[in-house]
Design an enzyme around this catalytic site. Sequence first.
Site, PDB file in Angstrom:
ATOM      1  CB  CYS A  52      -0.585  29.176 -33.298  1.00 25.47           C
ATOM      2  SG  CYS A  52       0.534  28.444 -34.511  1.00 25.47           S
ATOM      3  CB  CYS A  55      -0.447  24.718 -40.278  1.00 27.54           C
ATOM      4  SG  CYS A  55       0.611  23.759 -39.184  1.00 27.54           S
ATOM      5  CB  CYS A 149      -1.676  20.952 -33.176  1.00 27.88           C
ATOM      6  SG  CYS A 149      -0.451  22.154 -32.656  1.00 27.88           S
ATOM      7  CB  CYS A 187       5.293  22.655 -35.148  1.00 31.11           C
ATOM      8  SG  CYS A 187       4.571  23.880 -34.047  1.00 31.11           S
ATOM      9  CG  HIS A 223      20.968  11.331 -37.319  1.00 32.59           C
ATOM     10  ND1 HIS A 223      21.876  12.215 -36.792  1.00 32.59           N
ATOM     11  CD2 HIS A 223      21.478  10.084 -37.088  1.00 32.59           C
ATOM     12  CE1 HIS A 223      22.897  11.543 -36.258  1.00 32.59           C
ATOM     13  NE2 HIS A 223      22.673  10.254 -36.429  1.00 32.59           N
ATOM     14  CB  CYS A 226      22.079  15.622 -41.151  1.00 28.53           C
ATOM     15  SG  CYS A 226      22.722  17.177 -40.511  1.00 28.53           S
ATOM     16  CB  CYS A 246      27.276  16.709 -35.066  1.00 27.74           C
ATOM     17  SG  CYS A 246      25.795  15.942 -34.416  1.00 27.74           S
ATOM     18  CB  CYS A 252      20.407  18.235 -33.131  1.00 26.62           C
ATOM     19  SG  CYS A 252      19.764  17.937 -34.783  1.00 26.62           S
ATOM     20  CB  CYS A 261      13.934  19.594 -43.183  1.00 20.86           C
ATOM     21  SG  CYS A 261      12.367  19.477 -42.337  1.00 20.86           S
ATOM     22  CB  CYS A 273      16.293  24.078 -38.539  1.00 16.25           C
ATOM     23  SG  CYS A 273      14.553  24.539 -38.559  1.00 16.25           S
ATOM     24  CB  CYS A 280      16.485  19.049 -36.215  1.00 20.42           C
ATOM     25  SG  CYS A 280      14.879  18.231 -36.317  1.00 20.42           S
ATOM     26  CB  CYS A 283       8.668  21.162 -35.571  1.00 18.42           C
ATOM     27  SG  CYS A 283       8.830  21.234 -37.363  1.00 18.42           S
TER      28      CYS A 283
HETATM   29 FE1  SF4 Z   1      22.087  14.369 -36.732  1.00 20.80          FE
HETATM   30 FE2  SF4 Z   1      21.403  16.817 -35.871  1.00 20.80          FE
HETATM   31 FE3  SF4 Z   1      23.966  16.097 -35.957  1.00 20.80          FE
HETATM   32 FE4  SF4 Z   1      22.615  16.543 -38.225  1.00 20.80          FE
HETATM   33  S1  SF4 Z   1      23.124  18.058 -36.646  1.00 20.80           S
HETATM   34  S2  SF4 Z   1      24.015  14.839 -37.801  1.00 20.80           S
HETATM   35  S3  SF4 Z   1      20.583  15.751 -37.669  1.00 20.80           S
HETATM   36  S4  SF4 Z   1      22.348  15.166 -34.658  1.00 20.80           S
END
Ligand code: SF4
Length: 302
Positions: A52, A55, A149, A187, A223, A226, A246, A252, A261, A273, A280, A283
């Site tokens: 698309c 990127c 992709c 993505c 994860h 996070c 969470c 997620c 990220c 995100c 999440c 992507c």
């Molecule tokens: Fe894991 Fe998503 Fe929960 Fe963060 S929000 S702890 S990445 S499942």
Amino acid sequence: MPDLDRRKFLKLALCLSSAFGISNLPESVQAALREIDAAAIPTLVYLHGQSCTGCSISLLQADDPNAVTMITEYSKLAFHTDLSATSGKQALSLIEEYFSGRAGKYFLAVEGAVPYDMPEACVIGNKTFADHLMAAAKTMEGAVAIGTCASYGGIPAAEGNPTGAVSIKEFYKRQGLKPLIINIPGCSVHPDWVWKTVIHLVRLGLPDLVNGQPKLFFERKIHNQCPRYHDFQQEIFAKNLGDKGCLFKLGCVGPDTYADCSTRWWNSRQDWCIGANAPCIGCASRLFASKKDFSFYRHRKG
Ligand code: SF4
């Protein structure tokens, strides 16, 4: 611009004229440009398959360094479908110069998947995208798969698609070829992931790879880094988008996605995100969008 001496000016002019496909410069300017040596930086020939172009747009948002610096100081962008001013036969002969080996060393940069079962679905000039990839395989130093992709098939390879879309690695594998391929999924892709890989190639050579991806950016799961991981452990789950807690029960895919990220953030380090209370979507995952039950596609009752 006090730092722009003659040599730097000529180098900038050479790289920009090359990037934008401007070949009809006055002879006096061309002669001056030939004085400098831009061979020390990698040349990129950038083609699009089933994509698309998101990127490419993301790459232009780079700010550290910015995209112009990247295609003048750290790389020479010989051809790019969107950015090059050259088009038609001139563009095709430029690509042919590189793929035949007459124009010197280069890396192939690919955005988009390959329509393996329907090659005619993606044609550049008078050849299919697949034919171009085969021509490049004989002469390129390696390939950089930009975005999910090109790296894994992504959305074009979603279950049920009629084109039989595959990643460039899978495409070459089916031809019995194993060229060097650096996968940089996403993505869209994060501009840092691509340009800092290019800087690594210039300054330090090939970066360490993990599962074919630069370890620098894709070593750890989202994860595990996070800020809501503690909530996950305490089983404090958000019930609706925007809730604290969470986001696992809202789909997620952080537990299955390797990317940095949570520490790098996006849009010039504005947010990311999960920081914006959105799950999440995975992507950068190799499974992204592949099956109908991928959480990205799921509907929630009500
Ligand atoms: Fe894991 Fe998503 Fe929960 Fe963060 S929000 S702890 S990445 S499942």
